[in-house]
Design a protein around this motif. Sequence first.
Motif, PDB file in Angstrom:
ATOM      1  N   THR A  46     -19.702 -12.133   4.049  1.00 27.82           N
ATOM      2  CA  THR A  46     -20.511 -12.260   5.248  1.00 27.82           C
ATOM      3  C   THR A  46     -20.034 -13.392   6.151  1.00 27.82           C
TER       4      THR A  46
ATOM      5  N   VAL B 208     -25.416  -5.960   6.876  1.00 22.28           N
ATOM      6  CA  VAL B 208     -25.282  -7.081   7.816  1.00 22.28           C
ATOM      7  C   VAL B 208     -23.982  -7.839   7.615  1.00 22.28           C
TER       8      VAL B 208
ATOM      9  N   THR C 246     -26.674 -18.226  11.836  1.00 20.44           N
ATOM     10  CA  THR C 246     -27.857 -17.455  11.437  1.00 20.44           C
ATOM     11  C   THR C 246     -27.939 -16.130  12.179  1.00 20.44           C
ATOM     12  N   LEU C 247     -28.276 -15.088  11.456  1.00 17.04           N
ATOM     13  CA  LEU C 247     -28.572 -13.774  12.024  1.00 17.04           C
ATOM     14  C   LEU C 247     -30.068 -13.540  11.901  1.00 17.04           C
ATOM     15  N   LYS C 248     -30.705 -13.173  13.016  1.00 13.76           N
ATOM     16  CA  LYS C 248     -32.142 -12.914  13.004  1.00 13.76           C
ATOM     17  C   LYS C 248     -32.393 -11.441  13.279  1.00 13.76           C
TER      18      LYS C 248
ATOM     19  N   PHE D 233     -22.235 -14.894   8.040  1.00 15.13           N
ATOM     20  CA  PHE D 233     -23.439 -15.678   8.280  1.00 15.13           C
ATOM     21  C   PHE D 233     -23.799 -16.543   7.075  1.00 15.13           C
TER      22      PHE D 233
ATOM     23  N   TRP E  35     -35.170 -12.248   8.190  1.00 17.30           N
ATOM     24  CA  TRP E  35     -35.907 -11.038   8.547  1.00 17.30           C
ATOM     25  C   TRP E  35     -37.257 -11.472   9.112  1.00 17.30           C
TER      26      TRP E  35
ATOM     27  N   ARG F   9     -26.851 -17.685   6.921  1.00 16.57           N
ATOM     28  CA  ARG F   9     -28.297 -17.479   6.778  1.00 16.57           C
ATOM     29  C   ARG F   9     -28.700 -16.213   7.528  1.00 16.57           C
ATOM     30  N   VAL F  10     -29.573 -15.428   6.922  1.00 16.60           N
ATOM     31  CA  VAL F  10     -30.137 -14.237   7.569  1.00 16.60           C
ATOM     32  C   VAL F  10     -31.654 -14.334   7.471  1.00 16.60           C
TER      33      VAL F  10
END
Length: 526
Positions: free
Chosen positions: A227, A521, A30-32, A229, A234, A231-232
């Motif tokens: 990608t 991203v 995951t990227l937050k 990831f 925001w 999951r991203v």
Amino acid sequence: MKRRTLAALATLALSAAYLPALAQTAPPKTLKVVAHADLKILDPTFTTAYISRNFGYMVYDTLFAQDANGKPQPQMAEKYTSSKDGKQWSFTLRPGLKFSDGSAVTSADAIASLQRWAARDSIGRAMVAGGAEWKAVDARTFTLTLAEPFGLVLEGLAKPSSFPPVILPERLAKMPATAPLPEVIGSGPFIFKRDEWVPGNKTVFVRNPNYLPRSEAPSGLAGSKKTSFDRVEWLYLPDANSAIAALKRGEVDLVEQVPPDYIAPLRTDPGVKIGSGGTYQGFLVMNHLLPPFNNPKVRQALLQAVSQERIVAAMGYPLDMRMSYCQTFFICGSPNDTAAGAEPYRKADVAKAKKMLADAGYKGEKVTILVPSDVTYLNAEALMAAQTMRSIGMNVDAQTMDWASIGARRAKRDAPEAGGWNMYVTVAGEFDVNSPITNAYLSAACGNTLPGWPCDKTLDDLRNAWLKETVPAKRREILDAFQARAYETVPYINAGQYTAAFAARASLKGTDKLWAGMPTVWMLDK
């Protein structure tokens, strides 16, 4: 003993059988990201809001895309051809393209999407005015026919901001463009998780298993968008202290826009890295419908008094991230950078501006400026604009409200005492500034719907001539003439140029590839 051995073997067998299930339920990568704004509109074809544009690039793809050098490259297109006179074009989609629901992307989808885009976008409308007609040849090939040459076909199809031409399913693209689309069925690298969307708090995306990336390395908005990831997320954290604290604690990976006064301290933090969030210009937008700014001489007088250096310094950006003066309406350092018409206004001169204002016949009319209370750099920009107007003798009424309220109020054409306005301030990124057609505030076509409502036929004619011209040297001459006319009619005032900043965890990889404030991203990993 034998029973124990059999039991142990049974346990091992059960564990081995269970291991794949454990792997399948492992936490997603995951990227937050702390987004710069709250996402409210899910349709990038309906609004020019940057947060909706960024959403569009997460879930949609485009026929062409700009690379890191600003050159249009095929994206969903496999190939294209054009006639020598620039009137006939043919495009072929890449094989195997699918939407997020698994349905195939066809010529009919592309045509309907581009027609929807052309109904709203400045380049698209200009193409329609030039007789643009789209026609499907087969499921993957379609044509564009123009009645006259148009110098920006590929640039238009690769337009990165303010109504980017994203590709939608035909049935959605054909819905009325007067309201946001009710569904999100994308053609891009991520799927929007509507069931996890919490407006005012969080927006979630997951990897699109149906997305077919290009084989080329990513560059700008072009190339592969494969990608790393699963999951991203925001996150919307309007309090800057909370956002920066979350970054330092490792609770988030990236803060999309860092408030100017946090940049210097974060540069000394070994756990954080600062990068360029794109080039911006500040705008002082005047209402051309009402006194006193319905008089171009008054607009020229204010322009003469504006010090770009003082305004951008007040906004808080460090010295190495701001320019002392930028002479062009089209981003200094860009291919369309020009000094035409700028010389009389190069140096702020309050005494001269006072005389110009008096000669223009200003009678002390009240000037209502809308001051944002919740965006620090815009608040500073507005307060400096108010101070500049007062310095030349204007009767200023500064009314403070949140940015959302300004967004609603600036659409009103009423007099200030009836809920209207005379001036508001904003900023625009390089993609929405760098040419006569992408810079919406230079669109002076009479009857336009842009707040401020500038109207100058000469400027609009020059813009159309620049659009149609295909010879580079002649186009440059028209560009210079266009800017010179803009300095005469002053559709808005350039308040100065600066570079925004993002902040990321030092461990986040690929941040050096993030492009000009865009949410690329797919270039990141950790």
